[in-house]
Each structure stands twice: as C-alpha cells, then as structure tokens.
Design a protein around this motif. Sequence first.
Motif, PDB file in Angstrom:
ATOM      1  N   ASP A   1      32.978  65.263  17.550  1.00 43.74           N
ATOM      2  CA  ASP A   1      33.103  63.924  18.095  1.00 43.74           C
ATOM      3  C   ASP A   1      34.570  63.672  18.462  1.00 43.74           C
TER       4      ASP A   1
ATOM      5  N   LEU B   1      36.283  60.993  19.165  1.00 45.68           N
ATOM      6  CA  LEU B   1      36.960  59.896  18.472  1.00 45.68           C
ATOM      7  C   LEU B   1      37.286  60.283  17.036  1.00 45.68           C
TER       8      LEU B   1
ATOM      9  N   ARG C   1      40.989  60.259  15.353  1.00 43.96           N
ATOM     10  CA  ARG C   1      41.307  59.543  14.114  1.00 43.96           C
ATOM     11  C   ARG C   1      41.938  60.460  13.082  1.00 43.96           C
TER      12      ARG C   1
ATOM     13  N   LYS D   1      36.725  53.089  19.398  1.00 44.18           N
ATOM     14  CA  LYS D   1      35.301  53.174  19.685  1.00 44.18           C
ATOM     15  C   LYS D   1      34.936  52.096  20.692  1.00 44.18           C
ATOM     16  N   TYR D   2      34.091  52.442  21.662  1.00 46.70           N
ATOM     17  CA  TYR D   2      33.701  51.451  22.664  1.00 46.70           C
ATOM     18  C   TYR D   2      32.851  50.340  22.047  1.00 46.70           C
ATOM     19  N   THR D   3      33.299  49.121  22.257  1.00 44.88           N
ATOM     20  CA  THR D   3      32.479  47.929  22.088  1.00 44.88           C
ATOM     21  C   THR D   3      32.881  47.005  23.228  1.00 44.88           C
TER      22      THR D   3
ATOM     23  N   THR E   1      31.824  60.430  23.517  1.00 42.24           N
ATOM     24  CA  THR E   1      32.513  61.075  22.396  1.00 42.24           C
ATOM     25  C   THR E   1      31.994  62.479  22.134  1.00 42.24           C
TER      26      THR E   1
ATOM     27  N   SER F   1      27.256  56.739  22.538  1.00 47.76           N
ATOM     28  CA  SER F   1      28.547  56.668  21.853  1.00 47.76           C
ATOM     29  C   SER F   1      29.680  57.004  22.828  1.00 47.76           C
ATOM     30  N   TYR F   2      30.525  56.027  23.076  1.00 45.52           N
ATOM     31  CA  TYR F   2      31.676  56.194  23.967  1.00 45.52           C
ATOM     32  C   TYR F   2      32.948  55.749  23.259  1.00 45.52           C
ATOM     33  N   MET F   3      34.074  56.199  23.778  1.00 46.71           N
ATOM     34  CA  MET F   3      35.365  55.752  23.286  1.00 46.71           C
ATOM     35  C   MET F   3      36.204  55.222  24.440  1.00 46.71           C
TER      36      MET F   3
END
Length: 355
Positions: free
Chosen positions: A107, A109, A113, A130-132, A151, A199-201
């Motif tokens: 992953d 992201l 980290r 993290k994408y939101t 990700t 899941s994206y970043m």
Amino acid sequence: MDYVVGVLLDRETFLGIPKHRTGYERIALYNKAAQSLGLKPFYMCLANIKGNSALGYCYQNKAYQLVRLPIPEVTHNRAMTLTTYLQRKLKHLARLSYVFNEQNRYDKLLVHRMLKSDPTTSEYLPESAKYTRKQLIDALKNYSSIYIKPTNSSVGKGVIQITKSNNGYWRLFWSNLQPKLMTEKQVIDWIGHKIDQQSYMIQEAIPLATYRGNPYDLRISVQLGDEGKWQVTGMAGKVAASGRHVTNLAKGGEAKHCEALFRSSGFDPLRMKQAVEHISLTIAQALSKRLPHLADIGLDLGIDQEGQIKFIEMNGRDQRYEFKKLNLHDIFYQTYKTPFQYAKYRMTQGKKGGV
C-alpha cells in the motif's frame, strides 16, 4: 554441486518458458547469472507446488526440462499473489523456503507513513494523506498542484493530477484524455464519483525538474547483494510524454540517461548521482526494518526545480526495463544477477550457521 535457487513466477510467465515467451522476465539472464555463480535456477509457479516439492523448469543442455524437485532453501519471488488462494500457497512455500520479496505489492500510503515516521527519511517525503472529501478540500486550499492516486496499483494506472489554473479554475489530468478545466466544486464532485469506495491517497505534487519542457523522475534499482547489504544496481530517468502527467514508460514516458537529464537541469551530474544513491540506500534500509524479507525494489524519486530530491513511491517487483531501453546491457544483466548473489549469500550463511 550447484545450489538450487527457486524463482517464483506468475503462472502465465511460467507456462511461457518452453516457448521463450516470458514477457518482461528475461529468463535467459537468470540462467546466465546462475551459471556464473555455480547456481541452478528452478522456475516454479504456486499452482504446481504440492507438499514439499514442486513441478518446475530447470535449464539443462540448452533446453528447459520439466522436473519435480524438493522446494529449494531460498526462493526469489517474482510472482504477484493478489488472490486468497495464491496468498495461502505462498505462505505454504514460505514455511519451506526463505522467500525474499515474499510480499511485493505494498500500500503506497502505508509505505509513505513508514518513511515519514523514520527520522532518517522524513525530509524526503512530499505531504501525503488518505483520500477523503475533507482532505481533498484542504489540499486544494494548501497546494497549487496535487496527485490523487490509487494506493495499490502500478505503471501509473488511475493517477489523477489537479493543477490550479486562472480565475479559480483547476485543470484536471486523467488517463490519456485531454485535460479538463473545472471549478473547485466540479473537481471535488468528479473525483468523489470516480473514486467511490476505492482506496486512494492525496499527494502534494513535486514541481519536477524538466527536460525539454517535460517533467522527469528517476527509477533506481536497489537490491541486496552478495554480502547481504543494500546496493544501487542502476538508475535511469523517465521523461513524461508531451501533455502527460505521469512519467511511466507504460504511459508513453521515455527512458533517458540520468546524466543528460541532470545536465539539462543545471545540476552537477556526479554530485546529483551520489545524492540520489545515498537517499535510495537510506530509504531501502529504513523500509527493510519494517517490511520483512525486502530485498529487490525499484524506487521512484523526483528532483524538484531547486534540486531537492523527494521520494515518490516504491515498486516491489521492479521490471527493470528502463535499463534495457537505454541499452545499458551490463546494468540490466546485473539486476538479474544481484538477486542470485543474495540468494547464494543466504544459503552459504545458512550453511555456516549464520543468517
């Protein structure tokens, strides 16, 4: 007597061995490297592993022989294991063999980290999250250009770039389509619809140095070698195609010699190369503390217009074809030989009661 080293391949690649149709995997280079080191490569795929043995290919008398052998002590993993079935089979193999690069899809992201939390590497990281929807709104306020990327993908698939334009508009680049000019609200809504539950970043875009007006970054092959230590086996540049927002060769990017790129940007080639090597080794050492059995990776690094080096992402199954494109035949061959040197190191150390 030759040591037997396992090379774990995807099923399609494995089935192509007798026809010499193995895609990006240059099996002949594994054979050449193994012979020079007194090793015997044993090509396997997970489907053909049963109990403590596997049905696989050995190269003998200039031909591939399908034989059943005991599971080797050490295995170099070049297979993607994205299904539950394959992951279960890989765990079984790992109980019988030391599988290096056992996991080779990480992953993005998570990797960022890990490096952000390490004091030796944190300075080389662009801001990422993290994408939101809220993080996207904040990023649009704080940066003039950002990337939104899956990700868990490769070769630039699904990467979106958003760059601030005039009069409150944003220019959105996606796939190979013409860039779209949108308002901030349109950008937020479009991306939310495109991403859905995936899941994206979000990542701050590095203002990359350019070559003839097109941005470039670097691919560095970093591998464990014959003393069990990290080494930079080679590095190559990737220049984005005109109008494209990613440099990947699979997306139209062009391989270039690093020295030519450094000179074109006004950087001292020797100093920049040394700095890139140092940072690459620092990153590999930091990640190997957190990711078990990491041994053969491709790092993407960017250099901004001021000469600062930044980490973009890690590839756990580097295809190494930038070196082939540039006719760097010795380096290309060495990227195949180095994993076998490491495999031999693992086996000989084991025989001494070491690792």
